[in-house]
Design a protein around this motif. Structure first.
Motif, PDB file in Angstrom:
ATOM      1  N   PRO A 102      25.052  15.920 -19.098  1.00  0.00           N
ATOM      2  CA  PRO A 102      24.081  17.017 -19.183  1.00  0.00           C
ATOM      3  C   PRO A 102      23.916  17.378 -17.349  1.00  0.00           C
ATOM      4  N   ASN A 103      23.943  16.302 -16.928  1.00  0.00           N
ATOM      5  CA  ASN A 103      23.758  17.038 -15.488  1.00  0.00           C
ATOM      6  C   ASN A 103      25.238  15.711 -14.802  1.00  0.00           C
ATOM      7  N   GLU A 104      25.633  16.962 -14.158  1.00  0.00           N
ATOM      8  CA  GLU A 104      26.911  16.137 -13.258  1.00  0.00           C
ATOM      9  C   GLU A 104      27.205  16.497 -12.186  1.00  0.00           C
ATOM     10  N   PRO A 105      26.652  15.580 -10.744  1.00  0.00           N
ATOM     11  CA  PRO A 105      26.982  15.468  -9.915  1.00  0.00           C
ATOM     12  C   PRO A 105      28.272  14.692  -8.710  1.00  0.00           C
ATOM     13  N   PHE A 106      28.807  15.299  -8.438  1.00  0.00           N
ATOM     14  CA  PHE A 106      30.188  14.575  -7.560  1.00  0.00           C
ATOM     15  C   PHE A 106      30.317  14.804  -5.876  1.00  0.00           C
ATOM     16  N   VAL A 107      31.243  14.618  -5.384  1.00  0.00           N
ATOM     17  CA  VAL A 107      31.278  14.806  -3.865  1.00  0.00           C
ATOM     18  C   VAL A 107      32.360  14.724  -3.554  1.00  0.00           C
ATOM     19  N   PHE A 108      32.349  16.107  -2.930  1.00  0.00           N
ATOM     20  CA  PHE A 108      33.535  16.495  -2.519  1.00  0.00           C
ATOM     21  C   PHE A 108      34.086  15.699  -1.328  1.00  0.00           C
ATOM     22  N   PHE A 109      35.261  15.425  -0.879  1.00  0.00           N
ATOM     23  CA  PHE A 109      34.962  14.485   0.478  1.00  0.00           C
ATOM     24  C   PHE A 109      36.783  15.398   0.976  1.00  0.00           C
ATOM     25  N   ALA A 110      36.612  15.810   2.471  1.00  0.00           N
ATOM     26  CA  ALA A 110      37.831  16.416   2.945  1.00  0.00           C
ATOM     27  C   ALA A 110      38.031  15.137   4.685  1.00  0.00           C
ATOM     28  N   ALA A 111      39.706  15.084   4.320  1.00  0.00           N
ATOM     29  CA  ALA A 111      39.225  14.307   6.004  1.00  0.00           C
ATOM     30  C   ALA A 111      40.591  15.083   7.264  1.00  0.00           C
ATOM     31  N   ASP A 112      40.239  14.958   7.980  1.00  0.00           N
ATOM     32  CA  ASP A 112      41.491  15.885   8.808  1.00  0.00           C
ATOM     33  C   ASP A 112      42.152  14.858  10.216  1.00  0.00           C
ATOM     34  N   LYS A 113      43.026  15.022  11.045  1.00  0.00           N
ATOM     35  CA  LYS A 113      44.018  13.719  11.433  1.00  0.00           C
ATOM     36  C   LYS A 113      44.027  12.519  10.454  1.00  0.00           C
ATOM     37  N   THR A 114      44.383  12.071   9.486  1.00  0.00           N
ATOM     38  CA  THR A 114      44.681  10.952   9.361  1.00  0.00           C
ATOM     39  C   THR A 114      45.159  11.252   7.314  1.00  0.00           C
ATOM     40  N   ASP A 115      44.759  10.241   7.178  1.00  0.00           N
ATOM     41  CA  ASP A 115      46.133   9.851   5.849  1.00  0.00           C
ATOM     42  C   ASP A 115      45.375   9.424   4.707  1.00  0.00           C
ATOM     43  N   PRO A 116      45.528   9.382   2.715  1.00  0.00           N
ATOM     44  CA  PRO A 116      44.896   9.364   2.420  1.00  0.00           C
ATOM     45  C   PRO A 116      44.725   7.753   2.215  1.00  0.00           C
ATOM     46  N   GLY A 117      45.115   6.742   3.854  1.00  0.00           N
ATOM     47  CA  GLY A 117      44.686   5.177   3.059  1.00  0.00           C
ATOM     48  C   GLY A 117      43.489   5.248   3.873  1.00  0.00           C
ATOM     49  N   ALA A 118      42.864   6.683   4.374  1.00  0.00           N
ATOM     50  CA  ALA A 118      41.599   5.966   5.387  1.00  0.00           C
ATOM     51  C   ALA A 118      40.447   6.151   4.582  1.00  0.00           C
ATOM     52  N   TYR A 119      40.843   6.541   2.966  1.00  0.00           N
ATOM     53  CA  TYR A 119      39.874   6.378   1.643  1.00  0.00           C
ATOM     54  C   TYR A 119      39.400   5.262   1.311  1.00  0.00           C
ATOM     55  N   ASN A 120      40.640   3.982   1.416  1.00  0.00           N
ATOM     56  CA  ASN A 120      40.355   2.904   0.687  1.00  0.00           C
ATOM     57  C   ASN A 120      39.617   2.239   0.904  1.00  0.00           C
ATOM     58  N   LEU A 121      38.595   1.826   2.205  1.00  0.00           N
ATOM     59  CA  LEU A 121      38.518   0.629   2.331  1.00  0.00           C
ATOM     60  C   LEU A 121      36.383   1.100   2.199  1.00  0.00           C
ATOM     61  N   PRO A 122      36.475   2.143   2.351  1.00  0.00           N
ATOM     62  CA  PRO A 122      35.391   3.282   2.168  1.00  0.00           C
ATOM     63  C   PRO A 122      35.274   2.800   0.647  1.00  0.00           C
ATOM     64  N   PHE A 123      36.231   2.909  -0.066  1.00  0.00           N
ATOM     65  CA  PHE A 123      36.117   3.662  -1.908  1.00  0.00           C
ATOM     66  C   PHE A 123      36.345   2.412  -2.356  1.00  0.00           C
ATOM     67  N   TYR A 124      36.883   1.268  -2.190  1.00  0.00           N
ATOM     68  CA  TYR A 124      37.099  -0.142  -2.699  1.00  0.00           C
ATOM     69  C   TYR A 124      35.878  -0.890  -1.847  1.00  0.00           C
ATOM     70  N   LEU A 125      35.597  -0.587  -1.058  1.00  0.00           N
ATOM     71  CA  LEU A 125      33.649  -0.857  -0.908  1.00  0.00           C
ATOM     72  C   LEU A 125      32.738  -0.057  -1.374  1.00  0.00           C
ATOM     73  N   ALA A 126      32.743   1.044  -1.437  1.00  0.00           N
ATOM     74  CA  ALA A 126      31.357   1.428  -2.553  1.00  0.00           C
ATOM     75  C   ALA A 126      32.206   1.394  -4.107  1.00  0.00           C
ATOM     76  N   PHE A 127      32.616   0.975  -4.761  1.00  0.00           N
ATOM     77  CA  PHE A 127      32.927   0.788  -5.711  1.00  0.00           C
ATOM     78  C   PHE A 127      33.512  -1.208  -5.847  1.00  0.00           C
ATOM     79  N   VAL A 128      33.317  -1.839  -4.964  1.00  0.00           N
ATOM     80  CA  VAL A 128      33.546  -3.062  -5.424  1.00  0.00           C
ATOM     81  C   VAL A 128      32.512  -4.108  -5.188  1.00  0.00           C
ATOM     82  N   ASP A 129      31.804  -3.485  -4.158  1.00  0.00           N
ATOM     83  CA  ASP A 129      31.347  -4.948  -2.896  1.00  0.00           C
ATOM     84  C   ASP A 129      29.680  -4.895  -3.164  1.00  0.00           C
TER      85      ASP A 129
END
Ligand code: F6R
Ligand code: MG
Ligand code: MG
Length: 366
Positions: free
Chosen positions: A120-147
């Motif tokens: 009924p309410n659908e919030p989301f975040v769109f992230f975009a990164a420059d000068k890096t590669d997909p592994g750049a999200y490994n640490l932040p999303f590990y911490l946000a979903f696991v720790d």
């Protein structure tokens, strides 16, 4: 209502080096999507982060839809024509194939997509990164979903008590997607063992175990694996649904205060700290530092609200100061050791040729 959220992103040329796409290029892509997306998309939002331009859109056609991908590919081709006209640097550089062949994945541009039943309410975040590669999200999303040190919801919210499933890809395997599904909390040591290697193992998606609903989708393109050589950094995008059964927006943002070191600084060949920046930020010091931006939305029947700029707050000014200091500290050691990437990850072959020539000049003592 079931909707699909798609983001398709490419570097098709920029002003003054790898800095920022021109207004004319951005307008061309915007107009193209408005004109050609009429009958297939519900809503769209065109933005840029550093030298990359991203098409975020909603539709009802599911993920990997040929028409959506073709529309984005053609929009990038139209943008490239403007980039060429204006003499922008790196015009069309991420469009690695000559003709569209059904799916934009594997052709250069980065893609992240999710199909889900709208809450009924659908919030989301769109992230975009420059000068890096997909592994750049490994640490932040590990911490946000696991720790629970970062995500208090893991201990406070019954909706999140079962944890999350991580789908991780081995990006070195190019013939077929090589994936593994691991569950947090019981598999966290295995998840960490893989995610420590940002260049090889990357998070592709995350699912809430209570409901099975998808929380995250991350682009996993490694351009050099497609082209067979380095052609530029992959500059990943990510879509993260927040609140309710998922982490709160602030819990997803929290790990970005670390400004952790990632690959992709100057010439895609150096290590630098990831700086959380305001939307539409350009690139500067040492062709960096690597940047990440976040646009938060609510979506209703596929229609976007205006974006909320998640890193536009005095708190992040302080973080940016600290990240700048980290950037200067690692830059002090220039090419030495940990400051520059290993040979396998350098964007240039020149140094390998140099070493081959030098090797011939070495002699043995005695
Ligand atoms: C990423 C990016 C860099 C360049 C790299 C190579 O957005 O722009 O990774 O691809 O600096 O630059 P050139 O092509 O100028 O040698
Ligand atoms: Mg670039
Ligand atoms: Mg880029």
């Amino acid at each position: 209502m079931k909707i699909t959220l798609s983001v398709l992103k490419a570097d098709i040329g920029s002003i003054g080096g790898h800095i920022i796409p021109s207004k004319a290029l951005i307008n061309e892509v915007k107009n193209f999507v408005q004109e050609n997306g009429k009958n297939i998309i519900i809503d769209s939002y065109i933005s840029h982060t550093g030298d990359d331009i991203a098409i975020l859109c909603t539709h009802e056609r599911g993920v990997s839809d040929e028409k959506i991908h073709k529309m984005a590919w053609d929009a990038f081709i139209a943008g490239t024509a403007v980039a060429k006209e204006q003499g922008l640097y790196g015009a069309g550089q991420d469009l690695l194939k000559d003709a569209f062949s059904g799916n934009i994945k594997g052709m250069g541009p980065a893609v992240a997509e999710m199909e889900f039943e709208e809450r009924p309410n659908e919030p989301f975040v769109f992230f975009a990164a420059d000068k890096t590669d997909p592994g750049a999200y490994n640490l932040p999303f590990y911490l946000a979903f696991v720790d629970p040190m970062y995500c208090a919801g893991l201990i406070l919210s019954p909706k999140m008590s079962a944890g999350f499933t991580f789908r991780i890809v081995d990006v070195e395997h190019t013939e077929k997607d090589k994936i593994i599904d691991l569950n947090a909390p019981e598999d966290i040591y295995d998840i960490a063992a893989l995610l420590r290697d940002n260049e090889r193992y990357v998070i592709e998606s995350i699912y809430a175990r209570n409901t099975g609903n998808q929380a995250a989708s991350i682009s996993t393109t490694r351009l050099h694996n497609i082209a067979g050589k380095y052609t530029g950094k992959d500059d990943p995008v990510a879509l993260i649904r927040v609140q309710g059964e998922f982490p709160a927006t602030g819990e997803v943002l929290a790990p970005f205060q670390i400004g952790h070191f990632v690959a992709g600084f100057m010439r895609g060949s150096h290590i630098g700290p990831l700086m959380p920046c305001k939307l539409n930020t350009s690139i500067s010091y040492f062709d960096g530092p690597p940047v990440v931006t976040g646009a938060a939305f609510c979506v209703k029947e596929g229609k976007f609200t205006e974006p909320a700029d998640v890193f536009d707050h005095p708190f992040w000014d302080y973080v940016r100061m600290q990240v700048s200091e980290k950037a200067i500290i690692i830059r002090r050691q220039g090419f030495s050791g940990a400051a520059m990437l290993p040979y396998s990850e350098l964007e240039y072959g020149g140094i390998v040729d140099k070493l081959e020539k030098l090797d011939k000049k070495f002699t043995f003592k005695d």
